[in-house]
Design a protein around this motif. Sequence first.
Motif, PDB file in Angstrom:
ATOM      1  N   THR A 278     -31.289  50.339 -23.267  1.00 16.57           N
ATOM      2  CA  THR A 278     -31.232  50.401 -24.727  1.00 16.57           C
ATOM      3  C   THR A 278     -31.725  51.747 -25.224  1.00 16.57           C
ATOM      4  O   THR A 278     -31.134  52.348 -26.138  1.00 16.57           O
ATOM      5  CB  THR A 278     -32.064  49.255 -25.343  1.00 16.57           C
ATOM      6  N   LEU A 279     -32.808  52.264 -24.640  1.00 14.94           N
ATOM      7  CA  LEU A 279     -33.311  53.587 -25.009  1.00 14.94           C
ATOM      8  C   LEU A 279     -32.286  54.673 -24.690  1.00 14.94           C
ATOM      9  O   LEU A 279     -32.058  55.579 -25.495  1.00 14.94           O
ATOM     10  CB  LEU A 279     -34.622  53.883 -24.270  1.00 14.94           C
ATOM     11  N   ALA A 280     -31.663  54.583 -23.543  1.00 17.41           N
ATOM     12  CA  ALA A 280     -30.660  55.574 -23.144  1.00 17.41           C
ATOM     13  C   ALA A 280     -29.448  55.524 -24.075  1.00 17.41           C
ATOM     14  O   ALA A 280     -28.939  56.567 -24.501  1.00 17.41           O
ATOM     15  CB  ALA A 280     -30.229  55.342 -21.698  1.00 17.41           C
ATOM     16  N   ASN A 281     -29.000  54.325 -24.422  1.00 19.75           N
ATOM     17  CA  ASN A 281     -27.857  54.190 -25.328  1.00 19.75           C
ATOM     18  C   ASN A 281     -28.184  54.735 -26.715  1.00 19.75           C
ATOM     19  O   ASN A 281     -27.335  55.358 -27.356  1.00 19.75           O
ATOM     20  CB  ASN A 281     -27.398  52.734 -25.423  1.00 19.75           C
ATOM     21  N   ARG A 282     -29.418  54.519 -27.177  1.00 13.13           N
ATOM     22  CA  ARG A 282     -29.824  55.069 -28.473  1.00 13.13           C
ATOM     23  C   ARG A 282     -29.761  56.595 -28.438  1.00 13.13           C
ATOM     24  O   ARG A 282     -29.266  57.227 -29.369  1.00 13.13           O
ATOM     25  CB  ARG A 282     -31.240  54.608 -28.819  1.00 13.13           C
TER      26      ARG A 282
ATOM     27  N   MET B  36     -35.022  62.446 -24.642  1.00 11.31           N
ATOM     28  CA  MET B  36     -36.163  62.787 -23.823  1.00 11.31           C
ATOM     29  C   MET B  36     -36.598  64.222 -24.117  1.00 11.31           C
ATOM     30  O   MET B  36     -37.786  64.495 -24.196  1.00 11.31           O
ATOM     31  CB  MET B  36     -35.798  62.615 -22.346  1.00 11.31           C
ATOM     32  N   ILE B  37     -35.634  65.117 -24.302  1.00 10.65           N
ATOM     33  CA  ILE B  37     -35.977  66.509 -24.584  1.00 10.65           C
ATOM     34  C   ILE B  37     -36.760  66.602 -25.888  1.00 10.65           C
ATOM     35  O   ILE B  37     -37.765  67.311 -25.972  1.00 10.65           O
ATOM     36  CB  ILE B  37     -34.705  67.381 -24.635  1.00 10.65           C
ATOM     37  N   GLY B  38     -36.323  65.872 -26.904  1.00  9.39           N
ATOM     38  CA  GLY B  38     -37.024  65.879 -28.183  1.00  9.39           C
ATOM     39  C   GLY B  38     -38.422  65.314 -28.067  1.00  9.39           C
ATOM     40  O   GLY B  38     -39.370  65.840 -28.649  1.00  9.39           O
ATOM     41  N   ALA B  39     -38.578  64.225 -27.321  1.00  3.81           N
ATOM     42  CA  ALA B  39     -39.896  63.616 -27.152  1.00  3.81           C
ATOM     43  C   ALA B  39     -40.831  64.551 -26.393  1.00  3.81           C
ATOM     44  O   ALA B  39     -42.011  64.670 -26.726  1.00  3.81           O
ATOM     45  CB  ALA B  39     -39.774  62.281 -26.418  1.00  3.81           C
TER      46      ALA B  39
ATOM     47  N   LYS C 188     -27.353  59.127 -30.690  1.00  4.59           N
ATOM     48  CA  LYS C 188     -27.893  60.210 -31.515  1.00  4.59           C
ATOM     49  C   LYS C 188     -27.267  61.555 -31.146  1.00  4.59           C
ATOM     50  O   LYS C 188     -27.179  62.444 -31.987  1.00  4.59           O
ATOM     51  CB  LYS C 188     -29.406  60.271 -31.391  1.00  4.59           C
ATOM     52  N   LEU C 189     -26.853  61.685 -29.903  1.00  5.84           N
ATOM     53  CA  LEU C 189     -26.176  62.912 -29.478  1.00  5.84           C
ATOM     54  C   LEU C 189     -24.677  62.834 -29.706  1.00  5.84           C
ATOM     55  O   LEU C 189     -23.951  63.765 -29.374  1.00  5.84           O
ATOM     56  CB  LEU C 189     -26.448  63.167 -27.988  1.00  5.84           C
ATOM     57  N   ASN C 190     -24.211  61.720 -30.252  1.00  6.40           N
ATOM     58  CA  ASN C 190     -22.786  61.480 -30.512  1.00  6.40           C
ATOM     59  C   ASN C 190     -21.940  61.578 -29.243  1.00  6.40           C
ATOM     60  O   ASN C 190     -20.838  62.078 -29.247  1.00  6.40           O
ATOM     61  CB  ASN C 190     -22.232  62.443 -31.565  1.00  6.40           C
ATOM     62  N   ILE C 191     -22.499  61.072 -28.139  1.00  4.36           N
ATOM     63  CA  ILE C 191     -21.785  61.090 -26.864  1.00  4.36           C
ATOM     64  C   ILE C 191     -21.125  59.728 -26.628  1.00  4.36           C
ATOM     65  O   ILE C 191     -20.089  59.644 -26.014  1.00  4.36           O
ATOM     66  CB  ILE C 191     -22.731  61.453 -25.705  1.00  4.36           C
TER      67      ILE C 191
END
Length: 54
Positions: free
Chosen positions: A42-46, A1-4, A50-53
């Motif tokens: 699904t968006l949250a998991n993606r 979300m921060i990137g978007a 990407k943050l390797n969390i």
Amino acid sequence: MIGALSDYISTENSNFQPMNANFGILPSLGDKIKDKKTRYETLANRALRKLNIK
């Protein structure tokens, strides 16, 4: 979300409107998911991947 959000505010647009974070500004998943809860999960998991969390 921060990137978007940072992409949204840094891209020139003659109709710029300040906005709160929302799923509409995120890159699409590619596949259509009708169920809103599943789509957002699904968006949250993606994002977590990407943050390797997760």
